[in-house]
Scaffold this active site. Structure first.
Site, PDB file in Angstrom:
ATOM      1  N   CYS A   2       1.576   0.618  -2.149  1.00  0.00           N
ATOM      2  CA  CYS A   2       0.517   1.494  -1.663  1.00  0.00           C
ATOM      3  C   CYS A   2       1.039   2.910  -1.454  1.00  0.00           C
ATOM      4  CB  CYS A   2      -0.033   0.963  -0.333  1.00  0.00           C
ATOM      5  SG  CYS A   2      -0.542  -0.768  -0.400  1.00  0.00           S
ATOM      6  N   LEU A  51      -2.856  -0.675  -3.326  1.00  0.00           N
ATOM      7  CA  LEU A  51      -2.742  -1.387  -4.588  1.00  0.00           C
ATOM      8  C   LEU A  51      -2.617  -2.856  -4.212  1.00  0.00           C
ATOM      9  CD1 LEU A  51      -2.335  -1.484  -7.678  1.00  0.00           C
ATOM     10  CD2 LEU A  51       0.112  -1.179  -7.279  1.00  0.00           C
ATOM     11  N   ILE A  53      -1.882  -6.560  -4.115  1.00  0.00           N
ATOM     12  CA  ILE A  53      -0.949  -7.463  -4.789  1.00  0.00           C
ATOM     13  C   ILE A  53      -0.994  -8.857  -4.157  1.00  0.00           C
ATOM     14  CG2 ILE A  53       1.461  -7.867  -5.432  1.00  0.00           C
ATOM     15  CD1 ILE A  53       0.353  -5.412  -6.795  1.00  0.00           C
ATOM     16  N   GLY A  77       4.858  -1.469   0.224  1.00  0.00           N
ATOM     17  CA  GLY A  77       5.948  -2.317  -0.230  1.00  0.00           C
ATOM     18  C   GLY A  77       5.554  -3.773  -0.274  1.00  0.00           C
TER      19      GLY A  77
END
Length: 633
Positions: A2, A51, A53, A77
């Protein structure tokens, strides 16, 4: 993976800067294209670009709060052992509303405060806001895989994943001329400094606590290496090979956890081939990706990558590029770079990331192996210098000859002369001076001469030498290979290699995971003697021997190629006008007042001569800086 940012205002002046948090967060959109959210209260603002994941549901969005609403987190992370940590916390009575590693990290911090950092296996930068204590806790991973920049003054504390977000808060853009001086030597700026005097980078393996105009920075990790212990592991070479295989396979397996498509970079070199081989054992449908260079056959390793993919039975994709394809992305990469950074291979990483992102959201890579296992030319040179024979003695004695012979990267002969010249020059220097010279594209005098005379004192040795000495503190007078590798892990890896991969992958919304930088692997490798890593004939010896049975034979006993962008060709053709009539023109240099034009002119003349040497790398550094300067000034 991110983008994060935030501000803690200490007074009404600082409070005014909170209005910029939305623009700061939006500037990180390419790092996190899936979702954006912002938190605001009287003195604090936090921003997050996601983002997705792990646990892609909306309940895992950030900023995330615990049930009491006392603690909030923004996190960039992945924590690969989060399931194990989650189970421990449940056993202690904690409950969870999501399946994300973010919530595990938040509650582990609530439970253990700063001691949580030693429990984390992953890469990260994050901030926890404690409303009750009115404090920030900010941390960065052990090796600097994820970036964290900050500003601290009497009015406020600001942090962000990238410089472009920091600048949205309206800070003073005062150039740090000592950082510029360092950049002119290395082509990057090492932490904790940046190109702007108010902005700093949090060092890898450190955390910060911010409480009302007080900032406390502490280390929580350093590589456990004790000089003088030849073999701290106590293992024989064969035993060490087996342990490396076990640790590295576990590191890869941990990094296969994902709720989105995952693949692996496969360059055709040993490092990415080993990672792909281990990943393929646990992911039968593994997709691998290579980048090839049709116009630069010497650097094209796609045949080796195909051989590995065939042996591993992966779904393999090759992105075959021309020099025109590379050149088409030059200005895109320059525009995304928000601090001068001139590792030209970033162009290839950008394109590889862009094309890979069309297929997967996460990719494994072999980054870190060269720094851990002595994979670079400089490591072979240092080893030969420490274990000289008649050849090494002869090369050193002919230093005067190498100086006058033509040197460039344009042919095998002139490139070999260039390498011999650097070797013989290094042999006459102290350990620290030699390391710095081999890491640099220009020596200190050459870099200083490039600066305008009015700036030389400000950028000079009084400010620069303490910074350089801090970076080289791990190098004793009589260094061994492990001393050099430790310095690489502190200097080159986080500030060049990992910066390049983070910037270029995140510019395309791609998460890159690096199994070699699992802290258990790193700690183990620094317990091994240098003889396990390098000898006169082989670099990365233990890695090559440990996995010889799973990789194609043609990968072995061939020179390390890497990749070189054809800068010299571009500068003499497509970019000639940009150099001569724009960015490095006498009119612009004079008006700008940063550089000394007669020295710039010397470099331009050398660039277009028959003996360019390494000047193209220095010209690229200047182009990067000038492009950046135009954008921000």
């Amino acid at each position: 993976m991110c983008g994060i940012t935030g501000i803690f205002a200490f007074n009404l002046v600082g409070k005014f800067n909170k209005i910029h948090v939305t623009n700061a967060t939006m500037s990180l959109s390419r790092r996190g294209p899936d979702f954006q959210d912002i938190y605001l209260d009287d003195w604090v603002a936090l921003g997050h670009r996601r983002l997705s994941i792990i646990d892609t549901a909306s309940i895992a969005h950030q900023p995330m709060w615990d049930e009491s609403k006392r603690y909030g987190i923004v996190f960039n992370g992945e924590i690969f052992n989060y399931q194990e940590l989650r189970d421990e916390l449940i056993a202690k009575g904690y409950t969870f509303f999501s399946h994300s590693d973010t919530e595990v990290l938040l509650k582990l911090y609530i439970d253990q405060r700063e001691k949580c950092l030693s429990r984390l296996n992953g890469f990260f930068s994050f901030c926890v806001y404690d409303k009750e204590q009115q404090s920030f806790f900010v941390a960065r991973d052990r090796y600097g895989v994820k970036p964290l920049l900050y500003v601290f003054d009497e009015d406020k504390f600001i942090f962000a994943s990238e410089m472009k977000a920091v600048l949205q808060y309206g800070i003073e853009k005062n150039i740090d001329h000592s950082s510029l001086y360092t950049f002119l030597q290395l082509n990057y700026i090492p932490a904790p400094d940046t190109i702007f005097t108010p902005v700093k980078k949090l060092m890898p393996g450190h955390y910060m606590t911010v409480r009302r105009q007080q900032l406390d920075i502490q280390p929580y990790y350093q590589i456990p290496y004790e000089r003088g212990q030849e073999n701290a592991s106590g293992l024989s070479y064969d035993q060490a090979k087996e342990k490396l295989k076990t640790l590295l396979e576990a590191a890869v397996q941990r990094r296969l956890v994902s709720d989105v498509p995952l693949g692996s970079f496969l360059s055709g070199g040993i490092d990415s081939s080993v990672i792909s081989a281990l990943a393929a054992r646990h992911k039968p449908d593994l997709h691998t990706f290579s980048i090839g260079f049709r116009d630069e056959k010497f650097f094209d390793e796609t045949d080796y990558a195909r051989a590995v993919a065939k042996k591993l039975n992966t779904q393999h994709t090759v992105f075959s590029l021309t020099n025109d394809d590379l050149f088409a992305h030059v200005h895109t990469v320059l525009d995304y770079t928000d601090e001068p950074f001139a590792d030209s291979s970033a162009l290839a990483v950008y394109i590889l990331s862009k094309e890979t992102r069309k297929h997967v959201t996460v990719a494994l890579s072999g980054d870190g192996a060269d720094e851990l296992l002595a994979g670079y030319n400089k490591h072979a040179a240092a080893y030969r210098m420490q274990h000289p024979g008649w050849k090494e003695t002869a090369v050193t004695s002919l230093q005067g000859l190498w100086k006058i012979l033509p040197k460039s990267r344009n042919s095998a002969l002139t490139n070999k002369i260039r390498q011999l010249a650097r070797y013989s020059e290094g042999a006459s220097l102290s350990a620290q001076d030699r390391y710095w010279r081999w890491a640099s594209f220009a020596d200190q005098d050459e870099a200083l001469a490039l600066l305008h005379p009015n700036l030389r004192a400000e950028a000079g040795l009084q400010e620069f030498m303490p910074r350089r000495n801090a970076l080289l503190r791990t190098l004793p007078d009589r260094e061994n290979i492990n001393d050099i590798l430790l310095t690489d892990m502190n200097v080159v890896l986080p500030n060049d290699m990992l910066t390049k991969v983070d910037l270029m992958s995140m510019a395309n919304g791609l998460e890159v995971r690096v199994p070699f930088l699992d802290y258990q692997v790193v700690n183990f490798l620094f317990s091994l003697p240098e003889s396990y890593k390098i000898d006169h004939d082989l670099r990365k010896r233990i890695l090559q021997d440990a996995f010889r049975d799973v990789l194609p034979e043609q990968l072995y006993n061939r020179p390390k190629k890497g990749f070189e962008v054809p800068l010299l060709k571009w500068f003499r053709r497509e970019m000639r006008s940009l150099i001569t009539d724009d960015l490095l023109s006498e009119a612009f240099i004079t008006q700008q007042g940063i550089f000394h034009y007669p020295e710039i002119d010397k470099l331009k003349k050398q660039l277009f001569s028959r003996n360019p040497g390494d000047v193209h790398a220095r010209i690229w550094g200047l182009i990067v800086f000038q492009s950046w300067w135009k954008k921000y000034h």
